[in-house]
Design a protein around this motif. Structure first.
Motif, PDB file in Angstrom:
ATOM      1  N   ALA A  36       0.835  -1.210   0.000  1.00  0.00           N
ATOM      2  CA  ALA A  36       0.000   0.000   0.000  1.00  0.00           C
ATOM      3  C   ALA A  36       0.868   1.259   0.000  1.00  0.00           C
ATOM      4  N   THR A  37       1.967   1.214   0.769  1.00  0.00           N
ATOM      5  CA  THR A  37       2.877   2.359   0.807  1.00  0.00           C
ATOM      6  C   THR A  37       3.522   2.570  -0.552  1.00  0.00           C
ATOM      7  N   LEU A  38       3.935   1.486  -1.201  1.00  0.00           N
ATOM      8  CA  LEU A  38       4.559   1.605  -2.520  1.00  0.00           C
ATOM      9  C   LEU A  38       3.569   2.120  -3.558  1.00  0.00           C
ATOM     10  N   TYR A  39       2.339   1.633  -3.505  1.00  0.00           N
ATOM     11  CA  TYR A  39       1.318   2.132  -4.437  1.00  0.00           C
ATOM     12  C   TYR A  39       1.073   3.629  -4.211  1.00  0.00           C
ATOM     13  N   ASN A  40       1.061   4.033  -2.943  1.00  0.00           N
ATOM     14  CA  ASN A  40       0.864   5.443  -2.615  1.00  0.00           C
ATOM     15  C   ASN A  40       2.030   6.282  -3.135  1.00  0.00           C
ATOM     16  N   TRP A  41       3.260   5.809  -2.947  1.00  0.00           N
ATOM     17  CA  TRP A  41       4.425   6.539  -3.443  1.00  0.00           C
ATOM     18  C   TRP A  41       4.378   6.651  -4.959  1.00  0.00           C
ATOM     19  N   ARG A  42       4.000   5.557  -5.614  1.00  0.00           N
ATOM     20  CA  ARG A  42       3.926   5.565  -7.072  1.00  0.00           C
ATOM     21  C   ARG A  42       2.875   6.572  -7.544  1.00  0.00           C
ATOM     22  N   LYS A  43       1.751   6.593  -6.856  1.00  0.00           N
ATOM     23  CA  LYS A  43       0.678   7.538  -7.217  1.00  0.00           C
ATOM     24  C   LYS A  43       1.146   8.985  -7.029  1.00  0.00           C
ATOM     25  N   GLN A  44       1.817   9.256  -5.921  1.00  0.00           N
ATOM     26  CA  GLN A  44       2.324  10.605  -5.666  1.00  0.00           C
ATOM     27  C   GLN A  44       3.365  11.016  -6.707  1.00  0.00           C
ATOM     28  N   ALA A  45       4.234  10.081  -7.073  1.00  0.00           N
ATOM     29  CA  ALA A  45       5.246  10.378  -8.091  1.00  0.00           C
ATOM     30  C   ALA A  45       4.582  10.671  -9.430  1.00  0.00           C
ATOM     31  N   ARG A  46       3.556   9.920  -9.751  1.00  0.00           N
ATOM     32  CA  ARG A  46       2.836  10.139 -11.013  1.00  0.00           C
ATOM     33  C   ARG A  46       2.155  11.501 -11.001  1.00  0.00           C
ATOM     34  N   LEU A  47       1.604  11.918  -9.867  1.00  0.00           N
ATOM     35  CA  LEU A  47       0.958  13.227  -9.764  1.00  0.00           C
ATOM     36  C   LEU A  47       1.967  14.361  -9.895  1.00  0.00           C
ATOM     37  N   TRP A  63       0.069   5.834 -18.756  1.00  0.00           N
ATOM     38  CA  TRP A  63       0.773   6.953 -18.141  1.00  0.00           C
ATOM     39  C   TRP A  63      -0.087   8.186 -18.224  1.00  0.00           C
ATOM     40  N   SER A  64       0.009   9.014 -17.208  1.00  0.00           N
ATOM     41  CA  SER A  64      -0.758  10.259 -17.201  1.00  0.00           C
ATOM     42  C   SER A  64      -0.154  11.238 -18.200  1.00  0.00           C
ATOM     43  N   ALA A  65      -0.933  12.236 -18.557  1.00  0.00           N
ATOM     44  CA  ALA A  65      -0.448  13.272 -19.476  1.00  0.00           C
ATOM     45  C   ALA A  65       0.733  14.015 -18.859  1.00  0.00           C
ATOM     46  N   GLU A  66       0.702  14.206 -17.538  1.00  0.00           N
ATOM     47  CA  GLU A  66       1.795  14.894 -16.858  1.00  0.00           C
ATOM     48  C   GLU A  66       3.090  14.101 -16.970  1.00  0.00           C
ATOM     49  N   ALA A  67       2.995  12.760 -16.820  1.00  0.00           N
ATOM     50  CA  ALA A  67       4.183  11.919 -16.911  1.00  0.00           C
ATOM     51  C   ALA A  67       4.743  11.933 -18.333  1.00  0.00           C
ATOM     52  N   LYS A  68       3.874  11.908 -19.317  1.00  0.00           N
ATOM     53  CA  LYS A  68       4.330  11.950 -20.709  1.00  0.00           C
ATOM     54  C   LYS A  68       5.002  13.286 -21.010  1.00  0.00           C
ATOM     55  N   LEU A  69       4.389  14.379 -20.546  1.00  0.00           N
ATOM     56  CA  LEU A  69       4.979  15.702 -20.763  1.00  0.00           C
ATOM     57  C   LEU A  69       6.316  15.821 -20.042  1.00  0.00           C
ATOM     58  N   ALA A  70       6.405  15.279 -18.828  1.00  0.00           N
ATOM     59  CA  ALA A  70       7.663  15.307 -18.093  1.00  0.00           C
ATOM     60  C   ALA A  70       8.742  14.556 -18.856  1.00  0.00           C
ATOM     61  N   THR A  71       8.374  13.450 -19.473  1.00  0.00           N
ATOM     62  CA  THR A  71       9.330  12.685 -20.273  1.00  0.00           C
ATOM     63  C   THR A  71       9.777  13.486 -21.485  1.00  0.00           C
ATOM     64  N   ILE A  73       9.850  16.752 -21.802  1.00  0.00           N
ATOM     65  CA  ILE A  73      10.700  17.852 -21.332  1.00  0.00           C
ATOM     66  C   ILE A  73      12.076  17.337 -20.949  1.00  0.00           C
ATOM     67  N   GLU A  74      12.092  16.192 -20.269  1.00  0.00           N
ATOM     68  CA  GLU A  74      13.353  15.617 -19.819  1.00  0.00           C
ATOM     69  C   GLU A  74      14.244  15.222 -20.996  1.00  0.00           C
ATOM     70  N   THR A  75      13.643  14.800 -22.084  1.00  0.00           N
ATOM     71  CA  THR A  75      14.420  14.324 -23.234  1.00  0.00           C
ATOM     72  C   THR A  75      14.625  15.392 -24.307  1.00  0.00           C
ATOM     73  N   ALA A  76      14.127  16.571 -24.107  1.00  0.00           N
ATOM     74  CA  ALA A  76      14.161  17.601 -25.147  1.00  0.00           C
ATOM     75  C   ALA A  76      15.583  17.969 -25.578  1.00  0.00           C
ATOM     76  N   THR A  77      16.500  18.013 -24.654  1.00  0.00           N
ATOM     77  CA  THR A  77      17.855  18.455 -24.988  1.00  0.00           C
ATOM     78  C   THR A  77      18.812  17.298 -25.253  1.00  0.00           C
ATOM     79  N   MET A  78      18.306  16.082 -25.249  1.00  0.00           N
ATOM     80  CA  MET A  78      19.177  14.916 -25.417  1.00  0.00           C
ATOM     81  C   MET A  78      19.500  14.670 -26.886  1.00  0.00           C
ATOM     82  N   SER A  79      20.708  14.138 -27.100  1.00  0.00           N
ATOM     83  CA  SER A  79      21.077  13.708 -28.449  1.00  0.00           C
ATOM     84  C   SER A  79      20.371  12.388 -28.741  1.00  0.00           C
ATOM     85  N   GLU A  80      20.502  11.931 -29.953  1.00  0.00           N
ATOM     86  CA  GLU A  80      19.831  10.684 -30.344  1.00  0.00           C
ATOM     87  C   GLU A  80      20.348   9.500 -29.513  1.00  0.00           C
ATOM     88  N   ALA A  81      21.659   9.458 -29.283  1.00  0.00           N
ATOM     89  CA  ALA A  81      22.235   8.368 -28.486  1.00  0.00           C
ATOM     90  C   ALA A  81      21.758   8.433 -27.035  1.00  0.00           C
TER      91      ALA A  81
END
Length: 167
Positions: A36-47, A63-71, A73-81
């Motif tokens: 239950a604690t792990l599910y709660n942590w996962r839910k909070q991280a997703r939020l 995945w939530s829209a927020e998680a997809k957008l975070a991904t 944003i996180e990958t925006a400056t990365m090279s292909e490799a």
């Protein structure tokens, strides 16, 4: 009730992701933390917008829209490799991240389109207001003229009645 530091929570949650891809129940047994604690942590991280797996591992459709957008944003400056390495770590495909980026941009373009439509509607509304105000001024003038004519008519009638009474 045990308190865990944010770093500990992040470390535990990272084991849900590749390369480990552990299930919540397995992770709970290994770490000695309740499911239950792990599910709660996962839910909070997703939020918070963190990319964490849904109920089924590697099911990015949930995945939530927020998680997809975070991904994105996180990958925006990365090279292909770097993007390839990131996707391997998260259990994603490069095509998914690119599709999410396109969807995000399409959403922003929709917002721009909405702004344009809103500006056009505002302009049309201002023109309509101007037209209605002009018509209202014209009608107020006509009403004032009619009221003045009625007052003059009453005065004229009163004057004629006085003249008839004098004769």
């Amino acid at each position: 009730m045990a308190r865990f530091s944010q770093e500990r929570k992040e470390a535990v949650l990272s084991r849900l992701l590749p390369p480990y891809n552990m299930t919540v129940s397995d992770l709970a047994k290994v770490e000695g933390i309740s499911e239950a604690t792990l599910y709660n942590w996962r839910k909070q991280a997703r939020l918070r917008g963190r990319a964490v797996p849904g109920p089924k591992p590697n099911n990015t459709d949930q995945w939530s829209a927020e998680a997809k957008l975070a991904t994105v944003i996180e990958t925006a400056t990365m090279s292909e490799a770097q993007l390839n390495e990131y996707c391997r770590q998260k259990g994603l495909f490069v095509e998914q991240v690119k599709a999410w980026k396109e969807a995000s941009l399409a959403g922003f373009q929709s917002a721009e389109q909405q702004d344009k439509t809103l500006k056009q509607q505002s302009k049309a509304d201002k023109q309509q207001i101007k037209k209605l105000e002009k018509e209202l001024r014209r009608k107020e003038k006509a009403l004032a003229e009619t009221a003045a004519l009625l007052v003059l008519r009453k005065k004229l009638d009163a004057l004629w009645e006085n003249n008839d009474a004098d004769d």
